[in-house]
Design an enzyme around this catalytic site. Structure first.
Site, PDB file in Angstrom:
ATOM      1  N   GLY A   1      35.849  59.597  23.892  1.00 14.03           N
ATOM      2  CA  GLY A   1      36.403  58.899  22.734  1.00 14.03           C
ATOM      3  C   GLY A   1      35.289  58.448  21.808  1.00 14.03           C
ATOM      4  O   GLY A   1      34.109  58.757  22.031  1.00 14.03           O
TER       5      GLY A   1
ATOM      6  N   ASN B   1      30.720  52.875  20.944  1.00 15.75           N
ATOM      7  CA  ASN B   1      29.407  52.671  21.551  1.00 15.75           C
ATOM      8  C   ASN B   1      29.367  53.036  23.025  1.00 15.75           C
ATOM      9  O   ASN B   1      28.400  53.616  23.512  1.00 15.75           O
ATOM     10  CB  ASN B   1      28.995  51.210  21.374  1.00 15.75           C
ATOM     11  CG  ASN B   1      28.780  50.908  19.906  1.00 15.75           C
ATOM     12  OD1 ASN B   1      28.313  51.763  19.156  1.00 15.75           O
ATOM     13  ND2 ASN B   1      29.138  49.708  19.484  1.00 15.75           N
TER      14      ASN B   1
ATOM     15  N   GLU C   1      37.700  65.809  20.858  1.00 14.54           N
ATOM     16  CA  GLU C   1      38.207  65.904  19.481  1.00 14.54           C
ATOM     17  C   GLU C   1      37.124  65.592  18.463  1.00 14.54           C
ATOM     18  O   GLU C   1      37.062  66.198  17.413  1.00 14.54           O
ATOM     19  CB  GLU C   1      39.429  65.018  19.298  1.00 14.54           C
ATOM     20  CG  GLU C   1      39.206  63.583  19.700  1.00 14.54           C
ATOM     21  CD  GLU C   1      40.456  62.749  19.591  1.00 14.54           C
ATOM     22  OE1 GLU C   1      41.536  63.260  19.917  1.00 14.54           O
ATOM     23  OE2 GLU C   1      40.357  61.590  19.168  1.00 14.54           O
TER      24      GLU C   1
ATOM     25  N   ASN D   1      43.439  50.588  15.511  1.00  6.73           N
ATOM     26  CA  ASN D   1      43.203  51.904  14.898  1.00  6.73           C
ATOM     27  C   ASN D   1      44.349  52.888  15.134  1.00  6.73           C
ATOM     28  O   ASN D   1      44.677  53.676  14.264  1.00  6.73           O
ATOM     29  CB  ASN D   1      41.937  52.540  15.479  1.00  6.73           C
ATOM     30  CG  ASN D   1      40.717  51.668  15.272  1.00  6.73           C
ATOM     31  OD1 ASN D   1      40.560  51.047  14.233  1.00  6.73           O
ATOM     32  ND2 ASN D   1      39.856  51.607  16.280  1.00  6.73           N
TER      33      ASN D   1
HETATM   34  O1  0RQ Z   1      36.366  43.358  17.311  1.00  2.91           O
HETATM   35  O2  0RQ Z   1      35.615  44.569  15.345  1.00  2.91           O
HETATM   36  O3  0RQ Z   1      36.129  42.138  15.210  1.00  2.91           O
HETATM   37  O4  0RQ Z   1      34.107  42.934  16.461  1.00  2.91           O
HETATM   38  O5  0RQ Z   1      38.076  45.024  19.184  1.00  2.91           O
HETATM   39  O6  0RQ Z   1      35.910  46.495  20.176  1.00  2.91           O
HETATM   40  O7  0RQ Z   1      34.312  46.499  22.075  1.00  2.91           O
HETATM   41  O8  0RQ Z   1      33.498  47.075  19.728  1.00  2.91           O
HETATM   42  O9  0RQ Z   1      34.969  48.624  21.086  1.00  2.91           O
HETATM   43  O10 0RQ Z   1      34.565  49.930  18.923  1.00  2.91           O
HETATM   44  O11 0RQ Z   1      34.752  51.015  21.201  1.00  2.91           O
HETATM   45  O12 0RQ Z   1      36.764  50.028  20.059  1.00  2.91           O
HETATM   46  C1  0RQ Z   1      39.977  50.530  21.834  1.00  2.91           C
HETATM   47  C2  0RQ Z   1      39.591  49.702  19.520  1.00  2.91           C
HETATM   48  C3  0RQ Z   1      37.665  49.993  21.114  1.00  2.91           C
HETATM   49  C4  0RQ Z   1      38.798  52.014  20.161  1.00  2.91           C
HETATM   50  C5  0RQ Z   1      39.031  50.542  20.660  1.00  2.91           C
HETATM   51  C6  0RQ Z   1      37.903  43.692  19.661  1.00  2.91           C
HETATM   52  C7  0RQ Z   1      36.406  43.507  19.681  1.00  2.91           C
HETATM   53  C8  0RQ Z   1      36.007  44.189  18.386  1.00  2.91           C
HETATM   54  C9  0RQ Z   1      36.352  46.689  18.880  1.00  2.91           C
HETATM   55  P1  0RQ Z   1      35.483  43.236  15.985  1.00  2.91           P
HETATM   56  P2  0RQ Z   1      34.566  47.143  20.755  1.00  2.91           P
HETATM   57  P3  0RQ Z   1      35.163  49.961  20.273  1.00  2.91           P
HETATM   58  C10 0RQ Z   1      39.120  59.320  20.385  1.00  2.91           C
HETATM   59  C11 0RQ Z   1      40.180  58.671  21.216  1.00  2.91           C
HETATM   60  C12 0RQ Z   1      41.981  54.154  20.564  1.00  2.91           C
HETATM   61  C13 0RQ Z   1      41.855  55.561  20.076  1.00  2.91           C
HETATM   62  C14 0RQ Z   1      41.116  56.456  20.996  1.00  2.91           C
HETATM   63  C15 0RQ Z   1      40.103  52.714  19.776  1.00  2.91           C
HETATM   64  C16 0RQ Z   1      36.960  45.393  18.351  1.00  2.91           C
HETATM   65  O13 0RQ Z   1      38.168  52.750  21.150  1.00  2.91           O
HETATM   66  O14 0RQ Z   1      40.602  52.572  18.676  1.00  2.91           O
HETATM   67  O15 0RQ Z   1      40.769  56.141  22.101  1.00  2.91           O
HETATM   68  N1  0RQ Z   1      40.698  53.484  20.735  1.00  2.91           N
HETATM   69  N2  0RQ Z   1      40.880  57.656  20.525  1.00  2.91           N
HETATM   70  O16 0RQ Z   1      36.073  42.148  19.704  1.00  2.91           O
HETATM   71  C17 0RQ Z   1      41.352  41.389  21.162  1.00  2.91           C
HETATM   72  C18 0RQ Z   1      40.898  42.359  23.248  1.00  2.91           C
HETATM   73  C19 0RQ Z   1      39.805  43.048  22.664  1.00  2.91           C
HETATM   74  C20 0RQ Z   1      39.569  42.850  21.297  1.00  2.91           C
HETATM   75  C21 0RQ Z   1      38.093  44.252  22.100  1.00  2.91           C
HETATM   76  N3  0RQ Z   1      41.200  42.502  24.537  1.00  2.91           N
HETATM   77  N4  0RQ Z   1      41.646  41.556  22.461  1.00  2.91           N
HETATM   78  N5  0RQ Z   1      40.335  42.023  20.534  1.00  2.91           N
HETATM   79  N6  0RQ Z   1      38.498  43.602  20.999  1.00  2.91           N
HETATM   80  N7  0RQ Z   1      38.886  43.918  23.135  1.00  2.91           N
HETATM   81  C22 0RQ Z   1      39.063  59.043  18.902  1.00  2.91           C
HETATM   82  C23 0RQ Z   1      40.233  59.481  18.076  1.00  2.91           C
HETATM   83  O17 0RQ Z   1      41.286  59.611  18.539  1.00  2.91           O
HETATM   84  C24 0RQ Z   1      40.071  59.781  16.674  1.00  2.91           C
END
Ligand code: 0RQ
Length: 502
Positions: free
Chosen positions: A268, A271, A293, A383
């Site tokens: 995915g 980071n 992807e 997202n």
């Molecule tokens: O918030 O942006 O305000 O700092 O979520 O979290 O830890 O930086 O992680 O950037 O890897 O994103 C699941 C969103 C993770 C992403 C997700 C808050 C946290 C931060 C981002 P800020 P991190 P990442 C391939 C496959 C779905 C689509 C997918 C995603 C922000 O990986 O969109 O997998 N995945 N596609 O503070 C509230 C919680 C939280 C939270 C983290 N439990 N509650 N906020 N955050 N955990 C790609 C495609 O398909 C195109």
């Protein structure tokens, strides 16, 4: 532009973005190119935004529905959302202005599995597509289109739209020609044939996209790179998560549960995903294959180092520095990267047959292994599910990763019950946080809960989770024990007090 548009008929249709935007009326369904900040149109969205503002200033309505491959960038989703030009949006978005408009209720966002989008469009489930706006690198003398840095749903949009606007981007290297593999064998049931791919690096299609020349109403020139997809250097948490995954894969190989030649890897975005790929750079595996992807910096590093022999994806989403390397060494990468439509890069049939190792990030997991990838506190869209479901359900191994806490420890990413579920417990095999790795294969719900609490929960929340689990085991049915009145109380506490800790 005549260098890139070698089909004379199209040269007479060259116009400015403003002139082309005038061809897009209020209320239409527009299919745009773009996948994870790559290959999106750069000029038309800005002209559409300007038109929307002008119409609104005169008290007239102007909104369009935009379907893409996945996310675009500030100069596409951002400008259109800022101009209140978006009515419906699907299937994925990472732009903060558009996200705000989704969460305020202004934009009707439809969150879909990325492999579903093209076929749902052919089936007519999404309505009629009026116009497609597609970035290409050029047009051959025969009128074939040279795809750009992302293929996404472009093949389908070009097929089903009434009219087509081409943005010819002269910035990406013309020598990308030949890198793409566009499969034209898809059909609508009941006459579907198997997709004849048995290795992640098989080529099964053509290097070009096709378009009916009569549909092309405008050709607009741009000269602009994709969004700079920068990632922070992997932090300690990401490195620990990556370390657990690599040790686990090596162990599985030793135990004979993973073939010696290793299986193709999907990763995915983000980071942690990049840290895992960086870990593979120094890990014990050779001749890796990517079947993913989005191709990010980490996979480019693996290709350059010779650790990965070939990578299949639907888009190349790189930092500016990695992009320069890609451009400078385009002949090397053209032989090693295959860009396909997302209905193929994410196809469940292929993910299952090829035995993909799927690694995706999440927002939260519950003690039984249900996963929330999309919703903050159960209601706010982040997202979208993206391709995570395509790979997680059908992969050979399916990992979900997250730091154990968010927002300086005020949120536990392991909760009693997820506030929204994208991937059910049945699709989750392995959960990893910086605390450890929970291998859930072959375990019952109660066994899974104990392993997740022991291995993945942050120490600040472990006792609190154990207490919830223990008390839930004293009431109600005991297959998946819960205290329903308390199951979402952690989220409510965060909303009331700003901290999930009791
Ligand atoms: O918030 O942006 O305000 O700092 O979520 O979290 O830890 O930086 O992680 O950037 O890897 O994103 C699941 C969103 C993770 C992403 C997700 C808050 C946290 C931060 C981002 P800020 P991190 P990442 C391939 C496959 C779905 C689509 C997918 C995603 C922000 O990986 O969109 O997998 N995945 N596609 O503070 C509230 C919680 C939280 C939270 C983290 N439990 N509650 N906020 N955050 N955990 C790609 C495609 O398909 C195109």
């Amino acid at each position: 532009i005549a260098d890139r548009v070698r089909y004379p008929e199209f040269l007479s249709r060259v116009m400015t973005a403003e002139e082309a935007a005038a061809l897009i009326p209020h209320g239409v369904n527009v299919g745009m190119s773009g996948f994870t900040g790559a290959g999106y149109p750069k000029a038309l969205p800005q002209a559409i935004a300007a038109r929307a503002k002008a119409e609104h200033a005169q008290g007239k309505p102007y909104k369009i529905n935009v379907w893409t491959g996945a996310s675009t960038a500030a100069e596409c989703d951002g400008v259109m959302a800022e101009a209140h030009a978006l009515g419906q949006r699907l299937p994925f978005n990472t732009d903060p202005i558009a996200r705000k408009a989704v969460n305020s209720g202004e934009i009707d966002f439809i969150d879909m599995h990325l492999s579903h989008v093209a076929q749902h469009a052919w089936f007519g489930f999404l309505g009629h597509m009026n116009i497609a706006v597609i970035e290409v690198l050029g047009v051959t003398a025969d009128g074939l289109l040279i795809p750009s840095t992302a293929v996404g749903n472009n093949k389908t949009w070009l097929e089903i739209a009434d009219k087509v606007i081409l943005e010819v981007n002269t910035k990406p290297p013309a020598r990308m020609e030949g890198m793409h593999d566009i499969y034209y064998g898809t059909a609508i049931p009941p006459r579907r044939m198997p997709i004849n791919m048995t290795h992640a690096d098989d080529r099964i299609g053509d290097a070009y996209l096709k378009v009916d020349p009569a549909k092309v109403v405008a050709v607009v020139e741009t000269h602009k790179g994709d969004r700079d997809n920068v990632f922070a250097t992997p932090d300690e948490n990401s490195q620990r998560i990556a370390g657990y995954i690599i040790d686990f894969l090596a162990h599985e190989m030793k135990m004979g549960r993973l073939p010696k030649e290793m299986l193709p890897i999907q990763s995915g975005v983000g980071n942690v995903a990049n840290a895992v790929l960086a870990g593979l750079l120094t890990g014990p595996f050779e001749n890796l294959l990517g079947f993913t992807e989005v191709l990010q910096d980490g996979m480019l590093d693996l290709l350059r180092a010779g650790k990965m022999s070939k990578a299949s994806a639907t888009s190349i989403s790189l930092s500016a520095a990695a992009y320069k390397d890609f451009e400078d060494n385009i002949d090397f990468y053209r032989e090693r990267i295959i860009l396909r439509p997302q209905e193929i890069s994410n196809h469940p049939e292929l993910v299952r047959r090829l035995g993909i190792i799927a690694m995706n990030s999440m927002i939260e997991a519950d003690i039984y292994g249900n996963i929330n990838s999309t919703h903050v506190m159960g209601t706010g869209m982040m997202n979208g599910i993206g391709g995570s479901g395509d790979f997680a359900r059908n992969g050979y191994l399916s990992f979900f990763v997250t730091p154990s806490v968010a927002k300086d420890g005020k949120i536990s990413c392991i909760v009693p019950m997820c506030s929204h579920v994208d991937h059910t417990e049945h699709d989750t095999q392995i959960i990893v946080t910086e605390q450890g790795l929970a291998d859930l294969r072959g375990l019952s719900p109660k066994q899974r809960a104990q392993v997740i609490i022991d291995k993945c929960a942050h120490p600040d929340y472990r006792a609190q989770l154990q207490d919830y689990f223990d008390r839930s085991r004293q009431q109600g049915a005991q297959h998946t024990p819960h205290i329903l009145t308390e199951a979402l109380s952690w989220h409510q506490r965060f909303m009331d007090k700003g901290d999930m800790r009791s």
